[in-house]
Motif scaffolding. Structure first.
Motif, PDB file in Angstrom:
ATOM      1  N   PRO A  19       0.834  -1.207   0.000  1.00 20.96           N
ATOM      2  CA  PRO A  19       0.000   0.000   0.000  1.00 20.96           C
ATOM      3  C   PRO A  19       0.866   1.253   0.000  1.00 20.96           C
ATOM      4  N   GLY A  20       0.345   2.287  -0.610  1.00 24.13           N
ATOM      5  CA  GLY A  20       1.068   3.551  -0.670  1.00 24.13           C
ATOM      6  C   GLY A  20       0.689   4.375  -1.883  1.00 24.13           C
ATOM      7  N   PRO A  21       0.761   3.920  -3.100  1.00 26.80           N
ATOM      8  CA  PRO A  21       1.345   2.622  -3.481  1.00 26.80           C
ATOM      9  C   PRO A  21       2.865   2.708  -3.609  1.00 26.80           C
ATOM     10  N   ALA A  22       3.505   1.577  -3.404  1.00 31.93           N
ATOM     11  CA  ALA A  22       4.943   1.447  -3.616  1.00 31.93           C
ATOM     12  C   ALA A  22       5.193   0.056  -4.180  1.00 31.93           C
ATOM     13  N   GLY A  23       6.272  -0.074  -4.931  1.00 31.06           N
ATOM     14  CA  GLY A  23       6.579  -1.375  -5.510  1.00 31.06           C
ATOM     15  C   GLY A  23       7.969  -1.390  -6.110  1.00 31.06           C
ATOM     16  N   PHE A  24       8.457  -2.593  -6.386  1.00 28.56           N
ATOM     17  CA  PHE A  24       9.798  -2.766  -6.935  1.00 28.56           C
ATOM     18  C   PHE A  24       9.904  -4.126  -7.599  1.00 28.56           C
ATOM     19  N   THR A  25      10.856  -4.240  -8.519  1.00 29.71           N
ATOM     20  CA  THR A  25      11.147  -5.510  -9.174  1.00 29.71           C
ATOM     21  C   THR A  25      12.054  -6.322  -8.258  1.00 29.71           C
ATOM     22  N   ARG A  73      11.158  -3.614 -16.045  1.00 27.07           N
ATOM     23  CA  ARG A  73      12.116  -2.506 -16.161  1.00 27.07           C
ATOM     24  C   ARG A  73      11.602  -1.260 -15.449  1.00 27.07           C
ATOM     25  N   GLN A  74      10.310  -0.977 -15.593  1.00 31.23           N
ATOM     26  CA  GLN A  74       9.751   0.219 -14.970  1.00 31.23           C
ATOM     27  C   GLN A  74       9.854   0.143 -13.449  1.00 31.23           C
ATOM     28  N   PHE A  75       9.530  -1.004 -12.867  1.00 31.57           N
ATOM     29  CA  PHE A  75       9.561  -1.132 -11.411  1.00 31.57           C
ATOM     30  C   PHE A  75      10.988  -1.307 -10.874  1.00 31.57           C
ATOM     31  N   ALA A  76      11.964  -1.457 -11.756  1.00 27.82           N
ATOM     32  CA  ALA A  76      13.365  -1.541 -11.334  1.00 27.82           C
ATOM     33  C   ALA A  76      14.039  -0.168 -11.332  1.00 27.82           C
ATOM     34  N   ARG A  77      13.393   0.826 -11.953  1.00 29.11           N
ATOM     35  CA  ARG A  77      13.989   2.167 -12.052  1.00 29.11           C
ATOM     36  C   ARG A  77      13.767   2.961 -10.780  1.00 29.11           C
ATOM     37  N   SER A  78      14.741   3.775 -10.448  1.00 24.61           N
ATOM     38  CA  SER A  78      14.644   4.672  -9.294  1.00 24.61           C
ATOM     39  C   SER A  78      14.272   6.068  -9.768  1.00 24.61           C
ATOM     40  N   GLY A  79      13.691   6.847  -8.867  1.00 24.96           N
ATOM     41  CA  GLY A  79      13.436   8.245  -9.130  1.00 24.96           C
ATOM     42  C   GLY A  79      12.276   8.538 -10.053  1.00 24.96           C
ATOM     43  N   ILE A  80      11.401   7.561 -10.266  1.00 28.75           N
ATOM     44  CA  ILE A  80      10.230   7.770 -11.122  1.00 28.75           C
ATOM     45  C   ILE A  80       8.987   7.292 -10.378  1.00 28.75           C
ATOM     46  N   ASP A  81       7.814   7.666 -10.891  1.00 34.07           N
ATOM     47  CA  ASP A  81       6.566   7.091 -10.405  1.00 34.07           C
ATOM     48  C   ASP A  81       6.421   5.746 -11.104  1.00 34.07           C
ATOM     49  N   ARG A  82       6.725   4.678 -10.410  1.00 31.82           N
ATOM     50  CA  ARG A  82       6.724   3.348 -11.015  1.00 31.82           C
ATOM     51  C   ARG A  82       5.333   2.909 -11.464  1.00 31.82           C
ATOM     52  N   PHE A  83       4.290   3.517 -10.920  1.00 33.66           N
ATOM     53  CA  PHE A  83       2.924   3.145 -11.277  1.00 33.66           C
ATOM     54  C   PHE A  83       2.389   3.951 -12.462  1.00 33.66           C
ATOM     55  N   ASP A  84       3.139   4.938 -12.947  1.00 34.43           N
ATOM     56  CA  ASP A  84       2.695   5.785 -14.048  1.00 34.43           C
ATOM     57  C   ASP A  84       2.459   4.952 -15.306  1.00 34.43           C
ATOM     58  N   VAL A  86       0.746   2.266 -15.601  1.00 33.67           N
ATOM     59  CA  VAL A  86       0.585   0.838 -15.320  1.00 33.67           C
ATOM     60  C   VAL A  86      -0.853   0.576 -14.859  1.00 33.67           C
ATOM     61  N   PRO A  87      -1.577  -0.293 -15.557  1.00 28.84           N
ATOM     62  CA  PRO A  87      -2.937  -0.593 -15.107  1.00 28.84           C
ATOM     63  C   PRO A  87      -2.928  -1.451 -13.830  1.00 28.84           C
ATOM     64  N   TRP A  88      -3.639  -0.975 -12.800  1.00 21.70           N
ATOM     65  CA  TRP A  88      -3.717  -1.712 -11.544  1.00 21.70           C
ATOM     66  C   TRP A  88      -4.995  -1.317 -10.820  1.00 21.70           C
ATOM     67  N   THR A  89      -5.376  -2.150  -9.876  1.00 20.83           N
ATOM     68  CA  THR A  89      -6.528  -1.857  -9.023  1.00 20.83           C
ATOM     69  C   THR A  89      -6.078  -1.959  -7.577  1.00 20.83           C
ATOM     70  N   ALA A  90      -6.764  -1.228  -6.724  1.00 21.70           N
ATOM     71  CA  ALA A  90      -6.439  -1.257  -5.304  1.00 21.70           C
ATOM     72  C   ALA A  90      -7.394  -2.206  -4.589  1.00 21.70           C
ATOM     73  N   ALA A  91      -6.835  -3.084  -3.780  1.00 19.73           N
ATOM     74  CA  ALA A  91      -7.664  -3.921  -2.905  1.00 19.73           C
ATOM     75  C   ALA A  91      -8.294  -3.002  -1.851  1.00 19.73           C
ATOM     76  N   GLU A  92      -9.207  -3.536  -1.065  1.00 15.89           N
ATOM     77  CA  GLU A  92      -9.905  -2.726  -0.053  1.00 15.89           C
ATOM     78  C   GLU A  92      -8.955  -1.994   0.882  1.00 15.89           C
ATOM     79  N   ASP A  93      -7.804  -2.602   1.177  1.00 17.71           N
ATOM     80  CA  ASP A  93      -6.838  -1.978   2.086  1.00 17.71           C
ATOM     81  C   ASP A  93      -5.797  -1.126   1.352  1.00 17.71           C
ATOM     82  N   GLY A  94      -6.001  -0.895   0.047  1.00 18.37           N
ATOM     83  CA  GLY A  94      -5.090  -0.071  -0.728  1.00 18.37           C
ATOM     84  C   GLY A  94      -3.939  -0.824  -1.366  1.00 18.37           C
ATOM     85  N   LEU A  95      -3.869  -2.128  -1.176  1.00 17.90           N
ATOM     86  CA  LEU A  95      -2.796  -2.926  -1.767  1.00 17.90           C
ATOM     87  C   LEU A  95      -2.925  -2.915  -3.288  1.00 17.90           C
TER      88      LEU A  95
END
Length: 158
Positions: A19-25, A73-84, A86-95
């Motif tokens: 949640p945040g969202p935040a993510g990484f490869t 590659r996108q989620f491995a990069r630093s200094g960017i909005d990794r979710f920009d 990227v299609p995703w949905t948030a679970a009820e808790d924001g995950l």
């Protein structure tokens, strides 16, 4: 020496989100136990997402296929909005749950421990799906510093 040696070890590629969202490869994802269902991953303690992972009460692991190379590659990069973009949905808790991946699971952390310069996270699986069904495509693998795909050599009886 260790880095050069481990470049020869092929590892499956995942994207881990909190949640945040935040993510990484990540290529450190592994199954720990079937009963109870436990999985783990490691993350550098200085990584930009380390604090978000420490605070998270749930995480998602997205198993990537060959068609997800740009996502990896996108989620491995630093200094960017990794979710920009990227299609995703948030679970009820924001995950964040990423669309278009061969398989995903969610888990609740049961252990966080600093080991050397990394944070080891173990979690108990609470949900998951393989939208691709039983017709697996080519897995995305990291080997020798780059992304490669797999080719099935044989398929033992299931």
């Amino acid at each position: 020496m260790l880095r050069r040696t481990l470049r020869q070890h092929a590892a499956g590629v995942t994207v881990i989100t909190v949640p945040g969202p935040a993510g990484f490869t990540a290529t450190s994802f592994t199954s720990v136990s079937l009963d109870p269902a436990l999985v783990s991953f490691c993350l550098g303690t200085t990584a930009s997402t380390a604090e978000a992972v420490r605070r998270a009460d749930r995480f998602a692991v997205h198993v990537l296929g060959a068609e997800n190379t740009a996502l990896a590659r996108q989620f491995a990069r630093s200094g960017i909005d990794r979710f920009d973009g990227v299609p995703w949905t948030a679970a009820e808790d924001g995950l964040p749950l990423l669309d278009g991946v061969p398989a995903w699971l969610t888990a609740r952390p049961t252990l966080l421990r600093q080991i050397g310069d990394h944070l080891l996270v173990v979690g108990e699986v609470d949900d998951g799906a393989a939208p691709g069904g039983d017709a697996p495509g080519s897995a995305l693998v990291h080997h020798d510093g780059g992304f490669v795909t797999t080719r099935q050599l044989d398929r033992p009886g299931r």
